[in-house]
Design a protein around this motif. Structure first.
Motif, PDB file in Angstrom:
ATOM      1  N   LEU A  79       0.856  -1.181   0.000  1.00 19.06           N
ATOM      2  CA  LEU A  79       0.000   0.000   0.000  1.00 19.06           C
ATOM      3  C   LEU A  79       0.890   1.228   0.000  1.00 19.06           C
ATOM      4  CD1 LEU A  79      -2.681  -0.949   2.712  1.00 19.06           C
ATOM      5  CD2 LEU A  79      -3.039  -0.840   0.243  1.00 19.06           C
ATOM      6  N   ARG A  95      -7.819   7.290   4.001  1.00 21.16           N
ATOM      7  CA  ARG A  95      -8.109   5.931   3.565  1.00 21.16           C
ATOM      8  C   ARG A  95      -8.633   5.898   2.129  1.00 21.16           C
ATOM      9  NH1 ARG A  95      -9.299   1.351   6.521  1.00 21.16           N
ATOM     10  NH2 ARG A  95      -9.485   2.584   8.427  1.00 21.16           N
ATOM     11  N   GLY A  96      -9.311   6.939   1.737  1.00 20.50           N
ATOM     12  CA  GLY A  96      -9.912   6.979   0.414  1.00 20.50           C
ATOM     13  C   GLY A  96      -8.904   7.010  -0.724  1.00 20.50           C
ATOM     14  N   TYR A 111      -6.443   4.886  -1.060  1.00 24.22           N
ATOM     15  CA  TYR A 111      -6.080   3.524  -1.432  1.00 24.22           C
ATOM     16  C   TYR A 111      -6.946   3.034  -2.588  1.00 24.22           C
ATOM     17  CZ  TYR A 111      -3.797   3.276   3.175  1.00 24.22           C
ATOM     18  OH  TYR A 111      -3.009   3.506   4.261  1.00 24.22           O
ATOM     19  N   SER A 112      -6.362   2.222  -3.450  1.00 26.54           N
ATOM     20  CA  SER A 112      -7.127   1.576  -4.503  1.00 26.54           C
ATOM     21  C   SER A 112      -7.856   0.373  -3.915  1.00 26.54           C
ATOM     22  CB  SER A 112      -6.204   1.124  -5.630  1.00 26.54           C
ATOM     23  OG  SER A 112      -6.917   0.358  -6.578  1.00 26.54           O
ATOM     24  N   SER A 113      -8.920  -0.029  -4.542  1.00 32.37           N
ATOM     25  CA  SER A 113      -9.700  -1.172  -4.049  1.00 32.37           C
ATOM     26  C   SER A 113      -9.160  -2.499  -4.570  1.00 32.37           C
ATOM     27  CB  SER A 113     -11.169  -1.032  -4.454  1.00 32.37           C
ATOM     28  OG  SER A 113     -11.289  -0.971  -5.868  1.00 32.37           O
ATOM     29  N   THR A 114      -8.127  -2.451  -5.423  1.00 35.97           N
ATOM     30  CA  THR A 114      -7.582  -3.677  -5.997  1.00 35.97           C
ATOM     31  C   THR A 114      -6.058  -3.676  -5.912  1.00 35.97           C
ATOM     32  OG1 THR A 114      -7.359  -2.776  -8.239  1.00 35.97           O
ATOM     33  CG2 THR A 114      -9.486  -3.773  -7.646  1.00 35.97           C
ATOM     34  N   GLY A 171      -4.623  -1.834  -8.790  1.00 31.24           N
ATOM     35  CA  GLY A 171      -4.690  -0.398  -8.594  1.00 31.24           C
ATOM     36  C   GLY A 171      -3.559   0.121  -7.729  1.00 31.24           C
ATOM     37  N   GLU A 172      -3.184  -0.651  -6.700  1.00 27.34           N
ATOM     38  CA  GLU A 172      -2.075  -0.250  -5.837  1.00 27.34           C
ATOM     39  C   GLU A 172      -0.747  -0.330  -6.579  1.00 27.34           C
ATOM     40  OE1 GLU A 172      -1.652   1.193  -2.810  1.00 27.34           O
ATOM     41  OE2 GLU A 172      -3.809   1.537  -3.050  1.00 27.34           O
ATOM     42  N   ARG A 202      -0.605   2.839  -8.562  1.00 30.06           N
ATOM     43  CA  ARG A 202      -0.252   3.999  -7.736  1.00 30.06           C
ATOM     44  C   ARG A 202       1.244   4.019  -7.446  1.00 30.06           C
ATOM     45  NH1 ARG A 202      -2.249   4.252  -2.493  1.00 30.06           N
ATOM     46  NH2 ARG A 202      -2.018   6.518  -2.518  1.00 30.06           N
TER      47      ARG A 202
END
Length: 217
Positions: free
Chosen positions: A3, A28-29, A31-34, A37-38, A41
């Protein structure tokens, strides 16, 4: 698992804001949900001129223990790149890094003593209560203890039950056993000798049959 912690990137890059990648405050928002996605980033942070690879890797938390790359030295690594490569290698490598980190931070007494709030403060930071990390640790410990079998004592256990065991071992002819409430290798060795005399499995752990042999029940 990794993360990117934007608030850490902001701190490490000298306070330069990069929307979504380096921000003044934790959110917290961001962060990617997958997992993909991380990865994206992290890749964008590595390529951004205001962040770069070294800061990005140090600002990300790695593996199941979620250890920040900036803590690589506490885990025994000379640079963040070797730390990241090792954390990506295996769960065993991640556990070894976790052990080194806990020892370096002086958190072993809190962990062995099951002082969950103290451990969470040292491991997760002063805001640990906001995520109930201490409560999660206590609940996880109880689940593991339940799976292992309630009432079984072994190496690493501490407390009054261990002290009672050590007194019983003293009565059984082991005067060198110190009643310190800490189940270590010497206590386990004495338990194994009692098990051998009573022809019980040599586990070094105190189950019901061993407890009976020691006169604890």
């Amino acid at each position: 698992m990794r993360l990117l912690e934007a608030h850490i990137a902001y701190r490490l890059n000298g306070g330069v804001t990069v929307p979504g990648l380096a921000e003044r405050s934790w959110d917290r928002g961001l962060y990617s949900s997958t997992a993909a996605g991380e990865y994206d980033r992290l890749n964008r942070a590595c390529q951004h001129r205001a962040i770069g690879p070294a800061v990005a890797l140090m600002a990300a938390s790695w593996g199941m223990p979620q250890i920040l790359g900036s803590n690589h030295a506490l885990c025994g690594f000379g640079d963040v790149q070797s730390f990241v490569r090792t954390m990506a290698d295996s769960a065993v490598a991640q556990l070894a890094a976790f052990n080194s980190f806990v020892v370096a931070r002086g958190l072993v007494p809190a962990l062995r003593g099951k002082r969950w709030s103290e451990f969470a403060r040292g491991y997760n930071g002063t805001a640990f209560a906001a995520n109930a990390y201490d409560e999660k640790l206590a609940a996880a410990y109880q689940r593991v203890r339940g799976a292992a079998g309630d009432g079984v004592l072994g190496i690493g256990d501490v407390g009054p039950d261990v002290a009672a065991l050590q007194r019983a071992l003293q009565r059984c002819g082991f005067p060198s056993i110190v009643e310190d409430g800490d189940f270590g290798r010497r206590t386990a060795n004495a338990v194994e000798q009692v098990q051998a005399v009573h022809r019980l499995p040599l586990t070094g752990r105190v189950d019901t049959r061993t407890a009976i042999a020691l006169g604890l029940v």
